[in-house]
Design a protein around this motif. Structure first.
Motif, PDB file in Angstrom:
ATOM      1  N   THR A  92       2.361   9.142  -5.157  1.00  0.00           N
ATOM      2  CA  THR A  92       2.080  10.574  -5.043  1.00  0.00           C
ATOM      3  C   THR A  92       3.348  11.366  -4.775  1.00  0.00           C
ATOM      4  O   THR A  92       3.546  12.450  -5.332  1.00  0.00           O
ATOM      5  CB  THR A  92       1.078  10.842  -3.908  1.00  0.00           C
ATOM      6  N   THR A  93       4.222  10.819  -3.907  1.00  0.00           N
ATOM      7  CA  THR A  93       5.466  11.532  -3.618  1.00  0.00           C
ATOM      8  C   THR A  93       6.399  11.492  -4.823  1.00  0.00           C
ATOM      9  O   THR A  93       7.091  12.475  -5.120  1.00  0.00           O
ATOM     10  CB  THR A  93       6.172  10.937  -2.393  1.00  0.00           C
ATOM     11  N   LEU A  94       6.407  10.353  -5.535  1.00  0.00           N
ATOM     12  CA  LEU A  94       7.221  10.277  -6.751  1.00  0.00           C
ATOM     13  C   LEU A  94       6.686  11.237  -7.806  1.00  0.00           C
ATOM     14  O   LEU A  94       7.459  11.877  -8.527  1.00  0.00           O
ATOM     15  CB  LEU A  94       7.217   8.844  -7.284  1.00  0.00           C
ATOM     16  N   TYR A 116       0.827  -1.204   0.000  1.00  0.00           N
ATOM     17  CA  TYR A 116       0.000   0.000   0.000  1.00  0.00           C
ATOM     18  C   TYR A 116       0.865   1.258   0.000  1.00  0.00           C
ATOM     19  O   TYR A 116       0.603   2.211  -0.739  1.00  0.00           O
ATOM     20  CB  TYR A 116      -0.904   0.022   1.231  1.00  0.00           C
ATOM     21  N   SER A 117       1.865   1.264   0.860  1.00  0.00           N
ATOM     22  CA  SER A 117       2.708   2.456   0.960  1.00  0.00           C
ATOM     23  C   SER A 117       3.503   2.681  -0.315  1.00  0.00           C
ATOM     24  O   SER A 117       3.701   3.822  -0.741  1.00  0.00           O
ATOM     25  CB  SER A 117       3.650   2.353   2.161  1.00  0.00           C
ATOM     26  N   PHE A 118       3.963   1.584  -0.928  1.00  0.00           N
ATOM     27  CA  PHE A 118       4.686   1.734  -2.191  1.00  0.00           C
ATOM     28  C   PHE A 118       3.759   2.314  -3.257  1.00  0.00           C
ATOM     29  O   PHE A 118       4.144   3.214  -4.012  1.00  0.00           O
ATOM     30  CB  PHE A 118       5.245   0.388  -2.645  1.00  0.00           C
ATOM     31  N   THR A 135       3.165  13.781   6.613  1.00  0.00           N
ATOM     32  CA  THR A 135       1.822  13.637   6.047  1.00  0.00           C
ATOM     33  C   THR A 135       1.746  12.456   5.095  1.00  0.00           C
ATOM     34  O   THR A 135       0.848  11.605   5.203  1.00  0.00           O
ATOM     35  CB  THR A 135       1.415  14.924   5.307  1.00  0.00           C
ATOM     36  N   TYR A 136       2.676  12.379   4.174  1.00  0.00           N
ATOM     37  CA  TYR A 136       2.602  11.348   3.138  1.00  0.00           C
ATOM     38  C   TYR A 136       3.122   9.986   3.600  1.00  0.00           C
ATOM     39  O   TYR A 136       2.957   8.998   2.890  1.00  0.00           O
ATOM     40  CB  TYR A 136       3.345  11.823   1.883  1.00  0.00           C
ATOM     41  N   ALA A 137       3.703   9.915   4.796  1.00  0.00           N
ATOM     42  CA  ALA A 137       4.050   8.613   5.378  1.00  0.00           C
ATOM     43  C   ALA A 137       2.884   8.059   6.182  1.00  0.00           C
ATOM     44  O   ALA A 137       2.667   6.839   6.227  1.00  0.00           O
ATOM     45  CB  ALA A 137       5.286   8.729   6.254  1.00  0.00           C
ATOM     46  N   ALA A 155       8.033   6.964   4.163  1.00  0.00           N
ATOM     47  CA  ALA A 155       6.827   6.142   3.988  1.00  0.00           C
ATOM     48  C   ALA A 155       7.181   4.662   3.894  1.00  0.00           C
ATOM     49  O   ALA A 155       6.518   3.808   4.496  1.00  0.00           O
ATOM     50  CB  ALA A 155       6.059   6.586   2.749  1.00  0.00           C
ATOM     51  N   MET A 156       8.232   4.337   3.155  1.00  0.00           N
ATOM     52  CA  MET A 156       8.610   2.934   2.994  1.00  0.00           C
ATOM     53  C   MET A 156       9.210   2.362   4.277  1.00  0.00           C
ATOM     54  O   MET A 156       9.005   1.187   4.607  1.00  0.00           O
ATOM     55  CB  MET A 156       9.586   2.787   1.827  1.00  0.00           C
ATOM     56  N   ILE A 157       9.954   3.186   5.015  1.00  0.00           N
ATOM     57  CA  ILE A 157      10.531   2.714   6.284  1.00  0.00           C
ATOM     58  C   ILE A 157       9.412   2.411   7.286  1.00  0.00           C
ATOM     59  O   ILE A 157       9.393   1.347   7.918  1.00  0.00           O
ATOM     60  CB  ILE A 157      11.496   3.767   6.865  1.00  0.00           C
ATOM     61  N   THR A 158       8.475   3.325   7.442  1.00  0.00           N
ATOM     62  CA  THR A 158       7.392   3.111   8.400  1.00  0.00           C
ATOM     63  C   THR A 158       6.507   1.944   7.976  1.00  0.00           C
ATOM     64  O   THR A 158       6.030   1.181   8.829  1.00  0.00           O
ATOM     65  CB  THR A 158       6.537   4.383   8.557  1.00  0.00           C
ATOM     66  N   ALA A 159       6.285   1.791   6.672  1.00  0.00           N
ATOM     67  CA  ALA A 159       5.467   0.677   6.187  1.00  0.00           C
ATOM     68  C   ALA A 159       6.120  -0.667   6.487  1.00  0.00           C
ATOM     69  O   ALA A 159       5.462  -1.620   6.919  1.00  0.00           O
ATOM     70  CB  ALA A 159       5.232   0.816   4.689  1.00  0.00           C
TER      71      ALA A 159
END
Length: 508
Positions: free
Chosen positions: A195-197, A188-190, A394-396, A342-346
């Motif tokens: 959006t961030t990419l 999901y986070s990827f 926000t985006y994480a 985002a990827m670290i927290t996911a």
């Protein structure tokens, strides 16, 4: 299940029995035995299947294609912020709050058509529906480059909202029908990090495309819309052949692998009820669950700072004394850092099988960034650093919120309606965001930052209520199960109840 709160064990059993025989579409599960519902470990029933290999195959075929789709969708949605830096407002003679009005009309159809769009996904195969939406929003973005008035800009933004409304919830819904809850967050986070990419690529592309200013008589901002829209249209033809449908329908899995995928999801969340009709009655039945309503506010609170940042970060960076090209380039690093966090927290969230704490941590990062932006107005370096914190936090947090809520819902109906509701209602926050940052408040934007902080607080409150609610529900089911309240239901009957299954435990 919800009607029985506070009752004794015998009456609880009677209520569960009545639910099983209810005529409602969402609760009236087909009581004929499901072919793979013989209990036990699903892996033991498929000794020739390597689960890791199947999951890798799904990872390669499902998520990357949807990432490309949503990257282009979000890029086409927010590239107007890059266009504004290159003179869109001046060329179209936008005065007062007309630019904000052009932004807000996107959200009206985007909010209204979320649930109908997800309902259509059950009637059209995902590769057909999503590629069609993609072609149309690419075409509208392209046409946006030829507008010559405020009215033309408003019209294109409105229709862009119509055709994009079906993309995000449909993608989240589709991903949820492929992965178990414990492995979903990284995916999901990827996907969400598209959006961030998109924000990062948008800045890089705009800095390059902006140099085309004057070619064939078109200003640089027009070329941003024309080229990015054209790329989207061309990509839609490729994605028509590469977007995967539901597990029951794909051709790249063997028959045994399809059954294996269905079995592992069945053991995790129950029967999918893929082919049951989605009616108005079944939609309204979903909304009787209080958790559905709270889920909308969980997302709603963070949409305001998310769109506030996405639409106005280039303008804020430019107000720090940067030129047009430098502004576009400086907008890229915060998006890149947001993707990383985002990827670290996911990854940690999936590893520890926790959600709530990994919503709170990045939300605190975001809150810190907006507080600095609200209070500091004489230190350009600190203000720019605060934009990193605002974007990263926000985006994480947002993909964890959507994944947590979405994957806690079992079955096609509840996920289709629940996801569309959360995203649709949540995007009302976009309407607030675009009017939070007004030209008259520049460059300090005190009202805008204050509104972002207030809505972050709303999100924290909603997430806390949801966490306490599902924790209580888990404990309640533990207690009732210990009393034998559900002994009259078979394993198969319980599995067909989705997350209403008394054996089901919500992720926290």
């Amino acid at each position: 299940m919800r009607a029985v709160l506070g009752k004794s064990a015998p009456s609880m059993h009677e209520e569960v029995s009545r639910e099983v025989t209810s005529p409602d579409v969402e609760k009236q599960y087909n009581l004929a035995p499901y072919v793979d519902a013989d209990g036990g470990d699903y892996k033991s029933r498929f000794p020739n299947i390597d689960e890791a290999k199947v999951v890798r195959k799904i990872d390669l075929r499902v998520v990357p294609v949807l990432c490309v789709l949503y990257l282009l969708a979000f890029l086409d949605r927010v590239n107007i912020s890059n266009a504004a830096v290159f003179g869109l407002k001046q060329d179209l003679k936008l005065g007062g709050n007309e630019f904000n009005t052009a932004l807000v009309v996107f959200f009206v159809p985007y909010v209204l058509f979320e649930i109908p769009s997800n309902a259509l996904l059950k009637h059209f195969k995902p590769h057909v529906w999503l590629s069609l939406c993609m072609f149309l929003f690419g075409l509208i973005t392209l046409l946006q480059g030829f507008t010559h008035s405020f009215g033309g800009l408003v019209a294109t933004r409105f229709f862009l909202g119509v055709v994009e409304s079906g993309v995000f919830p449909a993608c989240f819904y589709l991903i949820a029908m492929w992965y178990k809850r414990a492995e979903a967050q990284k995916r999901y986070s990827f996907f969400f990090s598209s959006t961030t990419l998109a924000g990062g690529f948008g800045g890089l592309l705009a800095s390059a495309i902006g140099k085309m200013d004057g070619i064939r008589g078109y200003r640089g901002w027009r070329w941003i819309f024309i080229l990015e829209g054209l790329v989207t249209c061309l990509a839609s033809f490729i994605l028509f052949f590469t977007i995967s449908d539901f597990p029951e329908e794909v051709t790249w899995l063997s028959t045994e692998e399809k059954e294996f995928v269905k079995a592992r999801l069945y053991e995790d969340v129950g029967h999918s009820k893929r082919h049951d009709p989605l009616t108005l009655k079944s939609v309204l039945e979903v909304f009787k669950d209080w958790k559905i309503i709270v889920g909308g506010f969980m997302y709603f609170g963070l949409i305001v700072p998310a769109y506030g940042y996405a639409y106005f970060a280039p303008t804020i960076i430019q107000s720090l004394g940067n030129g047009m090209i430098r502004t576009q380039l400086l907008s890229v690093p915060p998006w890149a850092c947001a993707f990383t966090l985002a990827m670290i927290t996911a990854t940690l969230s999936d590893w520890l099988r926790k959600r709530f704490i990994f919503v709170l941590i990045p939300t605190a990062v975001s809150l810190t960034g907006f507080i600095i932006l609200l209070t500091v107005h004489d230190n350009n370096h600190l203000q720019y650093a605060a934009l990193f914190l605002a974007a990263m936090g926000t985006y994480a947090a947002m993909p964890i919120i959507v994944c947590w809520f979405n994957t806690n819902l079992g079955g096609h109906h509840r996920r289709a309606v629940g996801t569309a509701w959360q995203v649709g209602f949540g995007n009302i926050g976009g309407i607030i965001a675009v009017f939070a940052f007004l030209a008259k408040d520049a460059p300090k934007y005190i009202p805008g930052y204050s509104i972002c902080i207030a809505f972050i607080a709303v999100s924290v409150l909603a997430n806390t209520i949801y966490f306490l609610g599902v924790s209580w529900e888990n404990r309640r089911r533990d207690a009732l199960q210990a009393q034998g309240a559900f002994d009259g239901l078979s394993h198969d009957e319980k599995k067909r109840m989705g997350d209403l299954n008394p054996d089901y435990r919500y992720f926290r």
